[in-house]
Design a protein around this motif. Structure first.
Motif, short mmCIF file in Angstrom:
data_model
loop_
_atom_site.label_atom_id
_atom_site.label_comp_id
_atom_site.label_asym_id
_atom_site.label_seq_id
_atom_site.Cartn_x
_atom_site.Cartn_y
_atom_site.Cartn_z
N ILE A 433 22.90 86.80 84.83
CA ILE A 433 24.33 86.51 84.66
C ILE A 433 24.77 86.62 83.21
N ALA A 434 23.82 86.75 82.30
CA ALA A 434 24.16 86.88 80.88
C ALA A 434 24.45 88.34 80.50
N LYS A 435 24.16 89.28 81.41
CA LYS A 435 24.36 90.70 81.11
C LYS A 435 25.62 91.22 81.78
N PRO A 436 26.18 92.32 81.27
CA PRO A 436 27.41 92.87 81.87
C PRO A 436 27.21 93.23 83.33
N LEU A 437 28.27 93.16 84.08
CA LEU A 437 28.24 93.45 85.51
C LEU A 437 27.80 94.89 85.77
N ALA A 438 28.21 95.82 84.91
CA ALA A 438 27.91 97.24 85.12
C ALA A 438 26.43 97.55 84.99
N GLN A 439 25.65 96.68 84.37
CA GLN A 439 24.24 96.95 84.13
C GLN A 439 23.33 96.45 85.25
N GLN A 440 23.91 95.95 86.35
CA GLN A 440 23.08 95.38 87.41
C GLN A 440 23.82 95.42 88.73
N GLN A 441 23.06 95.23 89.79
CA GLN A 441 23.65 95.08 91.12
C GLN A 441 23.96 93.59 91.30
N ALA A 442 25.22 93.27 91.52
CA ALA A 442 25.64 91.88 91.68
C ALA A 442 26.85 91.84 92.61
N ALA A 443 27.08 90.69 93.24
CA ALA A 443 28.20 90.59 94.17
C ALA A 443 28.57 89.14 94.41
N VAL A 444 29.85 88.93 94.68
CA VAL A 444 30.32 87.61 95.13
C VAL A 444 30.07 87.53 96.63
N VAL A 445 29.41 86.46 97.06
CA VAL A 445 29.07 86.34 98.48
C VAL A 445 29.91 85.29 99.20
N GLU A 446 30.50 84.33 98.46
CA GLU A 446 31.36 83.32 99.09
C GLU A 446 32.34 82.78 98.05
N VAL A 447 33.48 82.32 98.55
CA VAL A 447 34.43 81.54 97.74
C VAL A 447 34.72 80.27 98.53
N ASN A 448 34.43 79.11 97.96
CA ASN A 448 34.49 77.85 98.69
C ASN A 448 35.58 76.93 98.17
N ALA A 449 36.34 76.35 99.09
CA ALA A 449 37.27 75.28 98.76
C ALA A 449 36.50 73.96 98.75
N GLY A 450 36.99 73.00 97.99
CA GLY A 450 36.33 71.69 97.93
C GLY A 450 34.88 71.79 97.53
N PRO A 451 34.55 72.50 96.46
CA PRO A 451 33.15 72.71 96.10
C PRO A 451 32.47 71.42 95.66
N GLY A 452 31.19 71.32 95.92
CA GLY A 452 30.42 70.19 95.40
C GLY A 452 30.32 70.28 93.89
N LEU A 453 30.37 69.14 93.24
CA LEU A 453 30.33 69.11 91.77
C LEU A 453 28.98 68.63 91.23
#
Length: 717
Positions: A433-453
């Motif tokens: 996660i410290a490297k640019p998005l273009a240099q790796q395969q990455a994806a958002v898999v979920e977006v959650n409401a009321g997330p645990g803190l």
């Protein structure tokens, strides 16, 4: 050994707000020592040794001595059992995880009867601690066996039943740091921050700004993916599968490896990753189908799980997960290895206080499936030296906030805003996660409401993040404390007409004013409840009402003694008189000289930018000015009583030849009243002073007095 009868608890009163003793809620106990009045701690052989053996941490109590060991010193010198009970109860609360420092015990006019009080954040917990503390103390006094651990456990269970969850409690604490008041609205985690028109509500990590539509979208993972894909957020390719066979068809079309998950599940339940065979995919579909209404098959993205917390479009915290493994020794089963190497970690547990959950290798379907893929099961004994994968996901508890590359902060914010969530937990998979998005395969898999803190508040590794502050700052911009102007009017006698006149005058400023007084509960001129609204449960309704942007409360001495104030702080506090002391005998108040200490409570809670209004005709009331954090306006029918205050440049309201004069230092401005008024000076003067302190101009004050009709406010709904 003499066996003493129990200390009698004569009366137990929960003081919900600022009171005679403290600014905070407290439990007041009237108790009768009986024969123990003749036996202070130094007169009971072996008592001190038995007590300190049962509760050794009493050595940490400072007591009135002001230093560690102070209470032990008092025990050795001799102190009465009411005082000892206070410290025993406080220590049980400390041991149960509810640190408590405040307590006092005072004698009354009746020999052997004492008033004992201690800080009580919750009434049920306080009563439980009192009950068990009483039992422990009597056991120690009479030389009986006492089970302190059982007492502590009982109090701890009461705390668990009564208190806010850690995420909500953290947000509330952050609000308190900004002096924003709060009210708990149910037995769960629904909390109001602020009062009246300026309030906001939270339910853990959801707020009254969290859109119901956005929540619905977030629950539908397929819809979420389609929406965020449309705006350029990378997501794994996926398809809905309505059967196990369809799941394999989708996997073949997408290309293995794949992940299978419920479309509307949460907390990682029913999610199986890195599937390559038909048998694996179909088994994963069955598992996911049990956890949600639909099942998604999507391309498996290699890398670590991450949870990014977005508040008001800004990334405020991030946590990384890692797979859980065990190292086999050739002797223990997989289940035994998990207990010895993973579940024995004190960071793992069943409650929200634990950043990592316990692992169940027999019941968790995803874990069972991963073990099967490795040719293992819970009771299998892997060969020595083998490294066994136990859990791929569900361990997101390593803080990585400072590592997040701006690319990932940007796509997390974009995903949350696209769904429409003011607070969102964005789950993504990335190799680094410290490297640019273009240099790796990455994806958002979920977006959650009321997330645990919890993973951000108590990470297993790394520093906690002030996510509660970010949420509070989102709801209340800098400088906004969520407070509406409150006016508290306290006196020993009837102050209802004064309160009603003040409410009438404040309405002239254009505000929607609520009024709680002995004659009922009012919104504007409409009486909505005819019951005595000096009762805190009724009066609190004004603080809950979203229409109210100013409120006036009548508080007599009995209200303060029986319940405490309904509000923690107020803009204007008024003390009018010391009448009606005879009605307070049950509180051990015999004459008017006992009232200033009670009515001082109203001055104690005036905000620093507020104002105290005091009757200078009575020197005992005027002396309460020293306890007011804000400015002070004195009023009097005799100008001489105001001389020193005016010489110092202070503001005052006086009566002169039937007229009312507003004074600031030596400057004077008379109020021009058009006609005679049916109000007495002892009603007019404090009301005028309070409204002047509120900011009403003299002309408006005069108009308000001329138009006030005591019967107008009697209109009912």
């Amino acid at each position: 050994m003499t066996i003493f009868d129990d200390i009698r608890l004569l009366r137990v009163t929960y003081l919900r707000g600022p009171n005679l003793w403290t600014y905070r809620s407290a439990l007041e106990v009237w108790l009768d020592l009986g024969e123990l009045e003749k036996h202070p701690s130094d007169k009971l052989p072996g008592f001190v040794a038995r007590l300190t053996a049962a509760l050794p941490a009493l050595e940490e109590h400072h007591c009135g001595v002001g230093e560690r060991g102070g209470f032990l010193q008092r025990l050795v010198e001799g102190t009465w059992m009411g005082h000892v009970l206070e410290h025993v109860v406080i220590e049980l609360l400390n041991l149960a995880g509810m640190p408590t420092g405040f307590g006092q015990t005072r004698s009354t006019s009746k020999p052997g009867v004492y008033r004992m009080v201690f800080r009580a954040r919750d009434e049920a917990v306080a009563r439980c601690a009192l009950e068990h503390g009483h039992r422990v103390l009597m056991g120690v006094i009479n030389g009986l066996a006492v089970d302190v651990s059982a007492a502590v456990q009982a109090v701890r269970e009461a705390i668990d039943r009564a208190y806010l969850g850690p995420s909500t409690a953290h947000i509330v604490a952050s609000a308190t740091d900004r002096r924003i008041p709060h009210l708990r609205l149910n037995e769960g985690n629904l909390v109001q921050l602020g009062h009246g028109k300026r309030q906001h509500r939270i339910w853990t990590a959801e707020t009254d700004r969290t859109s119901a539509i956005a929540e619905g979208i977030a629950r539908d993972k397929d819809l979420t993916k389609r929406l965020i894909t449309a705006v350029g957020v990378p997501v794994p390719e996926g398809r809905i599968a309505d059967s196990a066979a369809a799941a394999w068809e989708a996997a073949e079309a997408i290309g293995v490896p794949v992940a299978v998950k419920p479309s509307d599940g949460n907390h990682g339940r029913g999610v199986t990753l890195d599937l390559t065979t038909r048998e694996q995919v179909e088994a994963a579909w069955v598992l996911a189908e049990q956890e949600g209404s639909e099942v998604i098959v999507e391309r498996y993205i290699p890398g670590d799980e991450h949870r990014l917390l977005v508040v008001a479009g800004q990334l405020v915290a991030a946590a990384r997960g890692e797979a859980a493994w065990v190292n086999a020794d050739g002797r223990q089963t997989v289940a035994q290895l998990v207990e010895a190497q993973l579940n024995n970690d004190p960071r793992r547990g069943e409650t929200e206080d634990h950043p990592l959950g316990r692992i169940d290798v027999r019941e968790d379907g995803a874990i069972v499936a991963d073990l099967r893929r490795q040719g293992l099961h819970a009771e299998a004994v892997p060969e020595a030296g083998r490294r066994v994968l136990i859990q791929r996901n569900g361990n997101v508890a390593i803080d990585c906030t400072d590592e997040v590359h701006p690319d990932f902060a940007r796509i997390a914010s974009l995903a949350a805003r696209t769904i429409g969530l003011d607070i969102a937990g964005v789950d993504l998979v990335a190799q680094d996660i410290a490297k640019p998005l273009a240099q790796q395969q990455a994806a958002v898999v979920e977006v959650n409401a009321g997330p645990g803190l919890l993973s951000h508040l108590k990470p297993a590794v790394g520093s906690p993040r002030p996510v509660g502050k970010a949420i509070v700052d989102h709801l209340f911009p800098p400088g906004d404390d969520g407070r509406i102007p409150l006016v508290g009017i306290a006196g020993g006698g009837s102050t209802s007409r004064i309160a009603r006149l003040v409410a009438w005058l404040l309405q002239l400023s254009g505000r929607q004013v609520g009024l709680a007084c002995r004659e009922g509960l009012y919104l504007g001129t409409r009486r909505v409840d005819e019951r005595d609204a000096t009762d805190g449960a009724l009066a609190e309704r004004l603080l809950l009402n979203r229409d109210v942007d100013a409120a006036v409360f009548e508080n007599d001495a009995a209200t303060i003694l029986d319940q405490g104030l309904v509000y923690d702080r107020c803009r204007i506090g008024v003390v009018t008189d010391l009448d009606n002391a005879a009605a307070l005998e049950r509180h051990d108040i015999r004459d008017a000289d006992g009232l200033p200490r009670v009515l001082r409570t109203q001055m104690d809670v005036v905000l620093s930018d507020g104002c105290g209004v005091l009757n200078a005709d009575d020197a005992r009331i005027a002396e309460l000015a020293q306890y007011c954090d804000g400015a002070v306006i004195l009023y009097a029918t005799k100008g001489a009583a105001l001389a020193a205050h005016r010489e110092a440049g202070g503001r005052a309201v006086l009566a002169r030849e039937g007229a009312i004069v507003l004074c600031e230092g030596t400057a004077e401005e008379p109020l021009t009243l058009r006609g005679s008024t049916h109000l007495h000076l002892h009603e007019l003067l404090p009301a005028v002073a309070a409204a002047w302190a509120f900011g009403l101009a003299p002309a408006l004050l005069a108009a308000g007095i001329d138009t006030f009709d005591v019967h107008t406010c009697a209109e009912t709904h």
